[in-house]
Design a protein around this motif. Structure first.
Motif, PDB file in Angstrom:
ATOM      1  N   GLN A 101      29.325  42.740  40.826  1.00  0.00           N
ATOM      2  CA  GLN A 101      30.049  41.636  40.206  1.00  0.00           C
ATOM      3  C   GLN A 101      31.409  42.137  39.733  1.00  0.00           C
ATOM      4  O   GLN A 101      31.502  43.189  39.132  1.00  0.00           O
ATOM      5  CB  GLN A 101      29.272  41.097  38.986  1.00  0.00           C
ATOM      6  CG  GLN A 101      28.088  40.218  39.349  1.00  0.00           C
ATOM      7  CD  GLN A 101      26.891  41.041  39.803  1.00  0.00           C
ATOM      8  OE1 GLN A 101      26.571  42.039  39.190  1.00  0.00           O
ATOM      9  NE2 GLN A 101      26.247  40.631  40.881  1.00  0.00           N
ATOM     10  N   PHE A 102      32.437  41.313  40.002  1.00  0.00           N
ATOM     11  CA  PHE A 102      33.782  41.619  39.506  1.00  0.00           C
ATOM     12  C   PHE A 102      34.053  40.804  38.256  1.00  0.00           C
ATOM     13  O   PHE A 102      33.635  39.654  38.197  1.00  0.00           O
ATOM     14  CB  PHE A 102      34.840  41.300  40.582  1.00  0.00           C
ATOM     15  CG  PHE A 102      34.747  42.192  41.774  1.00  0.00           C
ATOM     16  CD1 PHE A 102      35.307  43.463  41.755  1.00  0.00           C
ATOM     17  CD2 PHE A 102      34.082  41.776  42.929  1.00  0.00           C
ATOM     18  CE1 PHE A 102      35.219  44.295  42.870  1.00  0.00           C
ATOM     19  CE2 PHE A 102      33.985  42.607  44.029  1.00  0.00           C
ATOM     20  CZ  PHE A 102      34.549  43.871  44.005  1.00  0.00           C
ATOM     21  N   PRO A 103      34.798  41.298  37.287  1.00  0.00           N
ATOM     22  CA  PRO A 103      35.304  42.670  37.164  1.00  0.00           C
ATOM     23  C   PRO A 103      34.136  43.669  37.115  1.00  0.00           C
ATOM     24  O   PRO A 103      33.176  43.451  36.391  1.00  0.00           O
ATOM     25  CB  PRO A 103      36.067  42.671  35.839  1.00  0.00           C
ATOM     26  CG  PRO A 103      36.220  41.240  35.440  1.00  0.00           C
ATOM     27  CD  PRO A 103      35.188  40.462  36.146  1.00  0.00           C
ATOM     28  N   PHE A 104      34.275  44.747  37.883  1.00  0.00           N
ATOM     29  CA  PHE A 104      33.198  45.725  38.001  1.00  0.00           C
ATOM     30  C   PHE A 104      33.512  46.923  37.112  1.00  0.00           C
ATOM     31  O   PHE A 104      34.569  47.530  37.217  1.00  0.00           O
ATOM     32  CB  PHE A 104      33.075  46.149  39.470  1.00  0.00           C
ATOM     33  CG  PHE A 104      31.972  47.137  39.737  1.00  0.00           C
ATOM     34  CD1 PHE A 104      30.663  46.856  39.378  1.00  0.00           C
ATOM     35  CD2 PHE A 104      32.248  48.347  40.352  1.00  0.00           C
ATOM     36  CE1 PHE A 104      29.643  47.767  39.623  1.00  0.00           C
ATOM     37  CE2 PHE A 104      31.237  49.266  40.610  1.00  0.00           C
ATOM     38  CZ  PHE A 104      29.925  48.976  40.240  1.00  0.00           C
ATOM     39  N   GLY A 135      39.075  44.838  39.346  1.00  0.00           N
ATOM     40  CA  GLY A 135      38.954  43.396  39.559  1.00  0.00           C
ATOM     41  C   GLY A 135      39.540  42.591  38.416  1.00  0.00           C
ATOM     42  O   GLY A 135      39.225  41.421  38.256  1.00  0.00           O
ATOM     43  N   THR A 136      40.372  43.208  37.600  1.00  0.00           N
ATOM     44  CA  THR A 136      41.077  42.495  36.537  1.00  0.00           C
ATOM     45  C   THR A 136      42.352  43.267  36.204  1.00  0.00           C
ATOM     46  O   THR A 136      42.359  44.492  36.274  1.00  0.00           O
ATOM     47  CB  THR A 136      40.226  42.352  35.263  1.00  0.00           C
ATOM     48  OG1 THR A 136      41.070  41.901  34.192  1.00  0.00           O
ATOM     49  CG2 THR A 136      39.575  43.666  34.862  1.00  0.00           C
TER      50      THR A 136
ATOM     51  N   ASP B 382      39.269  38.894  31.192  1.00  0.00           N
ATOM     52  CA  ASP B 382      40.289  37.909  31.571  1.00  0.00           C
ATOM     53  C   ASP B 382      40.161  36.631  30.767  1.00  0.00           C
ATOM     54  O   ASP B 382      39.097  36.293  30.260  1.00  0.00           O
ATOM     55  CB  ASP B 382      40.140  37.578  33.070  1.00  0.00           C
ATOM     56  CG  ASP B 382      40.420  38.788  33.931  1.00  0.00           C
ATOM     57  OD1 ASP B 382      41.422  39.473  33.669  1.00  0.00           O
ATOM     58  OD2 ASP B 382      39.611  39.066  34.844  1.00  0.00           O
ATOM     59  N   TYR B 392      29.095  35.241  35.265  1.00  0.00           N
ATOM     60  CA  TYR B 392      29.186  36.706  35.322  1.00  0.00           C
ATOM     61  C   TYR B 392      28.021  37.339  34.549  1.00  0.00           C
ATOM     62  O   TYR B 392      27.332  38.236  35.040  1.00  0.00           O
ATOM     63  CB  TYR B 392      30.538  37.122  34.743  1.00  0.00           C
ATOM     64  CG  TYR B 392      30.771  38.595  34.551  1.00  0.00           C
ATOM     65  CD1 TYR B 392      31.154  39.415  35.609  1.00  0.00           C
ATOM     66  CD2 TYR B 392      30.623  39.175  33.292  1.00  0.00           C
ATOM     67  CE1 TYR B 392      31.385  40.773  35.420  1.00  0.00           C
ATOM     68  CE2 TYR B 392      30.851  40.535  33.092  1.00  0.00           C
ATOM     69  CZ  TYR B 392      31.233  41.318  34.155  1.00  0.00           C
ATOM     70  OH  TYR B 392      31.457  42.665  33.965  1.00  0.00           O
TER      71      TYR B 392
END
Lengths: 440, 440
Positions: A101-104, A135-136, B382, B392
């Motif tokens: 899953q992102f942000p990872f 991822g962020t 984010d 998430y």
């Protein structure tokens, strides 16, 4: 017959050394966990195509290449030992993107290998402890990494300064002096300002054929100390000002959490360092380096933000930021300052010593009971003089010895000796468990 | 652009997989510690002179060789990745003999590398978890290793049988059939009895030119099941009878501690297995192999006694005994049986979700407080829709989400959502810490 030795630049670790190292790894790992990072592992060997060209020309030369096996043995090597954990991590993210899953957020603690010339504090096999978010582009991540650094070294008892800079700011400097195409050369040169002084930087820049006018303008950076000063210098560079703005946000968020952060008497300080450049080319935003205040050893932790590391593996536009704790340098620092706790999870708490084989058999049942109570217990395996057994306990620094002779067997007790005080007393099994659970 | 991949026979491990693997490593390590073993590490690479000739001709071919760097690049390789942990351990003991105490008890958990043909359950990089005592021939060590095996698999919840035999007994068999010089061939052949049947063993022995009369006498071992029967068969072999005596002592000591050991309904059994030979030539006494009862996967742990492993490195006459837990096979077994606990030390206990940047800043101070209380906490980095943040948390199976909007900030609370039940309630910081500390 082979006289035993190991390859140069590598090390064996004895039980005492491993206890110390595990203390460092466990401390780092537990802080990583508190910040919601989870562990991954990647293979020691990667395809050379994954590794080559990621660490500059010098890096390519330092890769340990693995000979192909079987029929392909004569052909050029296809595999190499990983040189760091960041490039394998980028490869991992692209290859496993459907499973994560992102942000990872991941941490990774593994050895890396470099065919560097071995010297004091530099090894060919050493551990890195990496923590990254990918991822962020949120600068919250930078602030959390700073907090992690602060907390790890607080727990270890090491006074450190975290130097911070921003690659965009360096890009801005290159722009201002009209040398955008020489950014890498300028970055590499500035990196040496701290260690070798301005004159060496000038030598290097001249070698890279920077015009004198550019070098003269660049000379100003020696006197720039604050974000406001660099802002002025960079007023005509959009990317430079973006770097300044990022640093301002990081400082203000961090300072709001840590009102005493700029007080120089505290054990941790966050310092703006415009001479910090870091050698690796993939950084694009904030860059970090940590220096121990009480030991001269260079950087013990470092990292930064990279905006396109996964791009080379086919997944562009993913920003990430991370830091790497150099466990072996931290180990050298802690060894110098002697900052270890007295016991570890590997500490043996009790040795059974005995006068013969019936006594040894008796110890076996007692040892089982202690182990069921979580007490690390050893039985001397051979039948031999008590003195030899006591010596063994002494040399291994085992704090308690339970001595068993005929009398103890008859009375269903042991004679417990405290190896530090020399005190002895007869104890039943329940009493023994009680004593060990409270003293240890 | 490189399409990312890793060398065949190697693996990446995601956070979920690492949690599972760490559960296995931690379980094994904590049992090792209870029995007074302490950790060492040796380098991934050893000099080839240390490794060559220790694993038979086949083993030599399976070594991963590392190309020399710099000027020596074209010359034959001097280094290789270690093939197991036993030979490096023997090298370690000789090289560090002045730094350690004998009998020396060590454990070692590291990857090993073999250029084997990759297949189901067989990897080119895999972990071994080794535990050895060296510097004593006391059979107490064998009994303690059996107890360690029993305790590790009890904790993991895997039903196993520990097969035991003795190399001296195999030497005795070779003596009785008049083929002492063919001991290795006989050992290697008998090792296959279990997997391929007697006829294949006969084929192999004929190929090695054993006379038919010897093969016919050897055939009797198919019907020998007890120590008394083998004692009769070996009545004229001194070494064979010594092997029997060793096994008798191991069984009697073990049985005195474990009165139900031979009850076949229990989860652990110690079985005499005369067909057990094990391939490695350095064993000289007891040999062990562990098989899972509920998964077909072959041996998941194995080892034995070696009387002269350090002799090749210049320190003869030191007996040792050890076993190696095959962490990757155990991992495959636990995966098949799904025997993992629900949470791990890497489990994230709480995610902060927020409606904007002021809220995110507010979360940062709360997260700090939770982390100081030992709670693994993550802040969504984010600024984005709450739904995305909840998704998430859901995908990462984070059990609690603390949601922060304007109202929560004003009231100095968070809205805590239990992701399993859907239940929500407003909590102060102290209440939140209390809830998380009790539920997790």
């Amino acid at each position: 017959m082979t006289k035993p030795s190991i390859p140069k630049g590598t090390r064996d670790f004895t039980p005492d050394e491993m206890s110390r190292r595990n203390y460092i790894f466990d401390t780092i790992r537990s802080v990583f966990r508190l910040y919601g990072f989870q562990q991954i592992e990647t293979p020691a060997m990667e395809n050379l195509s994954t590794l080559m060209g990621k660490y500059g020309e010098e890096g390519d030369k330092l890769l340990f290449r693995i000979q192909n096996s079987g029929e392909k043995a004569g052909e050029p090597a296809e595999k190499g030992l990983h040189y760091d954990l960041t490039v394998p991590f980028a490869r991992f993210v692209v290859q496993n993107r459907d499973k994560i899953q992102f942000p990872f957020r991941r941490y990774q603690i593994q050895p890396v290998w470099r065919a560097d010339r071995p010297q004091k504090g530099r090894y060919r096999e050493f551990y890195q402890c990496d923590v990254d978010v990918i991822g962020t582009d949120s600068l919250l991540c930078e602030v959390e990494l700073i907090q992690i650094v602060k907390e790890v070294f607080r727990r270890l008892g090491v006074r450190v300064a975290l130097h911070i800079n921003n690659r965009k700011l360096l890009a801005g400097i290159a722009q201002v002096i009209g040398q955008e195409d020489k950014l890498t050369d300028i970055t590499v040169a500035i990196d040496k300002l701290d260690k070798m002084g301005w004159e060496k930087v000038v030598d290097e820049l001249r070698e890279k054929q920077l015009p004198e006018s550019a070098i003269n303008t660049l000379a100003q950076i020696q006197n720039i100390k604050t974000l406001d000063q660099i802002k002025l210098f960079l007023q005509n560079s959009e990317i430079g000002l973006k770097g300044v703005a990022e640093l301002e946000e990081i400082f203000s968020t961090y300072n709001s959490l840590n009102p005493h952060a700029t007080n120089p008497t505290v054990d941790f300080s966050l310092l703006l360092d415009l001479t910090l450049a870091r050698g690796l080319n993939y950084y694009t935003g904030a860059i970090f380096e940590v220096k121990a205040l009480d030991v001269e050893i260079g950087s013990i932790t470092g990292g930064g933000r990279y905006d396109n590391l996964t791009g080379i593996f086919g997944l562009p536009g993913i920003s990430g930021v991370g830091i790497s704790f150099g466990a072996d340098r931290i180990y050298d620092v802690l060894n110098q300052l002697n900052l270890y706790p007295k016991t570890s999870k590997d500490t043996i708490q009790l040795l059974f010593a005995h006068f013969g084989s019936a006594e040894r058999q008796y110890c076996l049942a007692w040892a089982n009971a202690l182990r069921q109570n979580g007490i690390n217990t050893e039985i001397y395996p051979d039948i031999c003089k008590i003195k030899k057994q006591m010596n063994y306990a002494d040399q291994k620094q085992i704090p308690f010895v339970a001595i068993v002779g005929e009398t103890e067997m008859q009375n269903q007790v042991v004679m417990l000796k405290n190896m530090l005080t020399g005190e002895q007393k007869q104890l039943s099994l329940q009493q023994l468990i009680g004593v060990l659970k409270t003293t240890l």
